[in-house]
Design a protein around this motif. Structure first.
Motif, PDB file in Angstrom:
ATOM      1  N   SER A  77       0.794  -1.265   0.135  1.00 51.53           N
ATOM      2  CA  SER A  77      -0.047  -0.011   0.039  1.00 51.53           C
ATOM      3  C   SER A  77       0.725   1.294   0.066  1.00 51.53           C
ATOM      4  N   TYR A  78       2.061   1.117   0.415  1.00 51.86           N
ATOM      5  CA  TYR A  78       2.727   2.319   0.439  1.00 51.86           C
ATOM      6  C   TYR A  78       3.920   2.262  -0.902  1.00 51.86           C
ATOM      7  N   CYS A  79       4.194   3.367  -1.462  1.00 51.19           N
ATOM      8  CA  CYS A  79       5.263   3.448  -2.520  1.00 51.19           C
ATOM      9  C   CYS A  79       6.415   4.673  -2.172  1.00 51.19           C
ATOM     10  N   ILE A 106      -1.345 -11.180  12.314  1.00 48.32           N
ATOM     11  CA  ILE A 106      -0.370 -10.463  12.899  1.00 48.32           C
ATOM     12  C   ILE A 106       0.332  -9.147  11.586  1.00 48.32           C
ATOM     13  N   ASP A 107       0.134  -7.967  12.159  1.00 47.85           N
ATOM     14  CA  ASP A 107       0.803  -6.849  11.390  1.00 47.85           C
ATOM     15  C   ASP A 107       1.724  -5.974  12.485  1.00 47.85           C
ATOM     16  N   ASP A 108       2.548  -5.263  11.682  1.00 48.18           N
ATOM     17  CA  ASP A 108       3.400  -4.642  12.490  1.00 48.18           C
ATOM     18  C   ASP A 108       2.598  -3.336  13.275  1.00 48.18           C
ATOM     19  N   ILE A 109       1.795  -2.630  12.414  1.00 49.04           N
ATOM     20  CA  ILE A 109       1.052  -1.465  12.948  1.00 49.04           C
ATOM     21  C   ILE A 109      -0.382  -1.244  12.195  1.00 49.04           C
ATOM     22  N   LEU A 110      -1.272  -0.814  13.053  1.00 44.66           N
ATOM     23  CA  LEU A 110      -2.637  -0.358  12.906  1.00 44.66           C
ATOM     24  C   LEU A 110      -2.528   1.193  12.739  1.00 44.66           C
ATOM     25  N   ASP A 111      -2.926   1.582  11.370  1.00 48.69           N
ATOM     26  CA  ASP A 111      -2.928   3.252  11.263  1.00 48.69           C
ATOM     27  C   ASP A 111      -4.485   3.377  10.577  1.00 48.69           C
ATOM     28  N   THR A 112      -4.636   3.375   9.145  1.00 53.11           N
ATOM     29  CA  THR A 112      -5.955   3.625   8.939  1.00 53.11           C
ATOM     30  C   THR A 112      -6.999   2.697   9.178  1.00 53.11           C
ATOM     31  N   GLY A 113      -6.512   1.370   9.292  1.00 43.53           N
ATOM     32  CA  GLY A 113      -7.225   0.236   9.580  1.00 43.53           C
ATOM     33  C   GLY A 113      -7.604  -0.621   8.316  1.00 43.53           C
ATOM     34  N   LYS A 114      -7.394   0.257   7.214  1.00 45.99           N
ATOM     35  CA  LYS A 114      -7.571  -0.702   5.929  1.00 45.99           C
ATOM     36  C   LYS A 114      -6.925  -1.885   5.719  1.00 45.99           C
ATOM     37  N   THR A 115      -5.727  -2.059   5.919  1.00 45.51           N
ATOM     38  CA  THR A 115      -5.097  -3.377   5.699  1.00 45.51           C
ATOM     39  C   THR A 115      -5.657  -4.472   6.340  1.00 45.51           C
ATOM     40  N   LEU A 116      -5.829  -4.396   7.953  1.00 47.02           N
ATOM     41  CA  LEU A 116      -6.313  -5.377   8.671  1.00 47.02           C
ATOM     42  C   LEU A 116      -7.634  -5.675   8.357  1.00 47.02           C
ATOM     43  N   ASP A 138      -0.160   0.321  17.730  1.00 44.64           N
ATOM     44  CA  ASP A 138      -1.468   0.914  17.334  1.00 44.64           C
ATOM     45  C   ASP A 138      -1.312   2.398  17.135  1.00 44.64           C
ATOM     46  N   LYS A 139      -1.385   3.114  16.014  1.00 48.78           N
ATOM     47  CA  LYS A 139      -1.059   4.450  15.927  1.00 48.78           C
ATOM     48  C   LYS A 139      -2.211   5.338  16.151  1.00 48.78           C
ATOM     49  N   ALA A 140      -2.194   6.417  16.982  1.00 47.73           N
ATOM     50  CA  ALA A 140      -3.365   7.230  17.275  1.00 47.73           C
ATOM     51  C   ALA A 140      -3.520   7.856  16.124  1.00 47.73           C
ATOM     52  N   ASP A 158       0.450   9.637  16.716  1.00 49.21           N
ATOM     53  CA  ASP A 158       0.277   9.746  15.267  1.00 49.21           C
ATOM     54  C   ASP A 158       1.382  10.263  14.387  1.00 49.21           C
ATOM     55  N   ALA A 159       2.512   9.474  14.255  1.00 48.74           N
ATOM     56  CA  ALA A 159       3.751   9.755  13.586  1.00 48.74           C
ATOM     57  C   ALA A 159       4.330   8.620  12.697  1.00 48.74           C
ATOM     58  N   PHE A 160       5.039   8.898  11.673  1.00 46.13           N
ATOM     59  CA  PHE A 160       5.524   7.903  10.867  1.00 46.13           C
ATOM     60  C   PHE A 160       6.817   7.213  11.348  1.00 46.13           C
ATOM     61  N   VAL A 161       6.773   6.183  11.711  1.00 46.35           N
ATOM     62  CA  VAL A 161       7.856   5.455  12.487  1.00 46.35           C
ATOM     63  C   VAL A 161       8.676   4.553  11.608  1.00 46.35           C
ATOM     64  N   VAL A 162       9.716   4.193  11.864  1.00 48.95           N
ATOM     65  CA  VAL A 162      10.428   3.037  11.419  1.00 48.95           C
ATOM     66  C   VAL A 162      11.239   2.240  12.523  1.00 48.95           C
ATOM     67  N   LEU A 166       9.437  -2.253  10.454  1.00 45.88           N
ATOM     68  CA  LEU A 166       8.905  -1.095   9.829  1.00 45.88           C
ATOM     69  C   LEU A 166       9.977  -0.318   9.206  1.00 45.88           C
ATOM     70  N   ASP A 167       9.295   0.060   7.822  1.00 39.30           N
ATOM     71  CA  ASP A 167      10.454   0.478   6.704  1.00 39.30           C
ATOM     72  C   ASP A 167       9.815   1.975   6.567  1.00 39.30           C
ATOM     73  N   PHE A 168      10.771   2.624   5.706  1.00 40.21           N
ATOM     74  CA  PHE A 168      10.573   3.898   4.885  1.00 40.21           C
ATOM     75  C   PHE A 168      11.318   3.321   3.717  1.00 40.21           C
TER      76      PHE A 168
HETATM   77  P1  IMP Z   1      -3.279   0.746   7.517  1.00 39.16           P
HETATM   78  O1  IMP Z   1      -3.982  -0.157   6.480  1.00 39.16           O
HETATM   79  O2  IMP Z   1      -3.333   2.158   7.178  1.00 39.16           O
HETATM   80  O3  IMP Z   1      -3.764   0.387   9.006  1.00 39.16           O
HETATM   81  O4  IMP Z   1      -1.684   0.508   7.570  1.00 39.16           O
HETATM   82  C1  IMP Z   1      -1.267  -0.816   7.946  1.00 39.16           C
HETATM   83  C2  IMP Z   1       0.176  -0.787   7.044  1.00 39.16           C
HETATM   84  O5  IMP Z   1       0.915   0.385   6.690  1.00 39.16           O
HETATM   85  C3  IMP Z   1       1.153  -1.335   8.044  1.00 39.16           C
HETATM   86  O6  IMP Z   1       1.145  -2.882   7.482  1.00 39.16           O
HETATM   87  C4  IMP Z   1       2.392  -0.707   7.709  1.00 39.16           C
HETATM   88  O7  IMP Z   1       3.250  -1.441   6.742  1.00 39.16           O
HETATM   89  C5  IMP Z   1       2.171   0.474   6.950  1.00 39.16           C
HETATM   90  N1  IMP Z   1       2.397   1.707   7.825  1.00 39.16           N
HETATM   91  C6  IMP Z   1       1.423   2.530   8.522  1.00 39.16           C
HETATM   92  N2  IMP Z   1       1.980   3.325   9.176  1.00 39.16           N
HETATM   93  C7  IMP Z   1       3.249   3.155   9.192  1.00 39.16           C
HETATM   94  C8  IMP Z   1       4.292   3.979  10.041  1.00 39.16           C
HETATM   95  O8  IMP Z   1       4.368   4.770  10.687  1.00 39.16           O
HETATM   96  N3  IMP Z   1       5.509   3.365   9.361  1.00 39.16           N
HETATM   97  C9  IMP Z   1       5.909   2.524   8.671  1.00 39.16           C
HETATM   98  N4  IMP Z   1       4.970   1.762   8.069  1.00 39.16           N
HETATM   99  C10 IMP Z   1       3.506   2.086   8.229  1.00 39.16           C
END
Ligand code: IMP
Ligand code: MG
Length: 192
Positions: A77-79, A106-116, A138-140, A158-162, A166-168
């Motif tokens: 989902s990220y490019c 299992i995932d690394d991070i819950l952000d927008t919720g779309k992936t899970l 669990d990102k706020a 709510d910050a972008f983390v590595v 977790l990657d950039f």
């Molecule tokens: P969601 O679908 O937005 O909940 O995002 C989940 C996916 O986005 C995760 O599997 C991560 O790969 C990626 N992601 C979300 N936030 C971060 C971040 O802060 N750093 C790196 N990857 C992130």
């Protein structure tokens, strides 16, 4: 050709550390114990969302005192950005037969919720006996899709983390801790 600059320690690219290596180790022992108790006498199928969950899952399964089957699902989902630029897409599917199994996704991070939310739908279609989810972070952030994980390692701002998986742009996964990157190392615009 690599320059001396490319060889510097990637830890130096962090602005600050949000979760230390020690915090992660301690929390993984607790999570492993919690999961082992919740699934006592059962066999667990763990599905890791890669690449992000690879380090977390590798360490967590060694804290789980149960029979475990492991499979992975690959999602993109990220490019090379710090915000998702496309809808999550399953680009490599689960091989195990999940019908009638107790599944922990299992995932690394819950952000927008779309992936899970997308992957839980795909797993439910495979008719598991049960399905729970576990995230290291669990990102706020404002959820775009309502989603709550059953097991959470740490709540973070709510910050972008590595780091720690977790990657950039596929970098920094090997860092033993989790932190934010220095602003000048992120692609503009960072917080659109
Ligand atoms: P969601 O679908 O937005 O909940 O995002 C989940 C996916 O986005 C995760 O599997 C991560 O790969 C990626 N992601 C979300 N936030 C971060 C971040 O802060 N750093 C790196 N990857 C992130
Ligand atoms: Mg990722």
């Amino acid at each position: 050709m690599q320059s001396a600059k490319d060889n510097k320690n990637p830890l130096e690219d962090l602005e600050n550390i949000l979760v230390s290596e020690t915090d992660i180790k301690t929390r993984l022992i607790e999570l492993g114990h919690h999961i082992s108790c919740d699934y006592a006498q059962r066999e667990l199928v763990i599905i890791a969302i890669i690449n992000g969950a690879v380090i977390f899952v590798a360490d967590l399964i060694r804290q789980i005192r149960l029979p475990v089957q492991l499979d992975c699902i690959r999602v993109a989902s990220y490019c090379d950005e710090t915000r998702p630029v496309q809808e999550p897409e399953i680009i490599d599917r689960i091989r195990l037969n999940l019908k009638g199994m107790d599944v922990l996704l299992i995932d690394d991070i819950l952000d927008t919720g779309k992936t899970l939310s997308k992957i839980t739908e795909a797993i439910i279609a495979m008719q598991p006996a049960s399905l729970k989810t576990c995230v290291l972070l669990d990102k706020a952030s404002p959820r775009e899709v309502d989603f709550t994980a059953d097991y959470v390692g740490f709540k973070i701002p709510d910050a972008f983390v590595v780091g720690y998986g977790l990657d950039f742009a596929e970098r920094y996964r090997q860092l033993p801790c989790i932190g934010t990157l220095k602003a000048e190392l992120q692609n503009p615009p960072v917080w659109s």
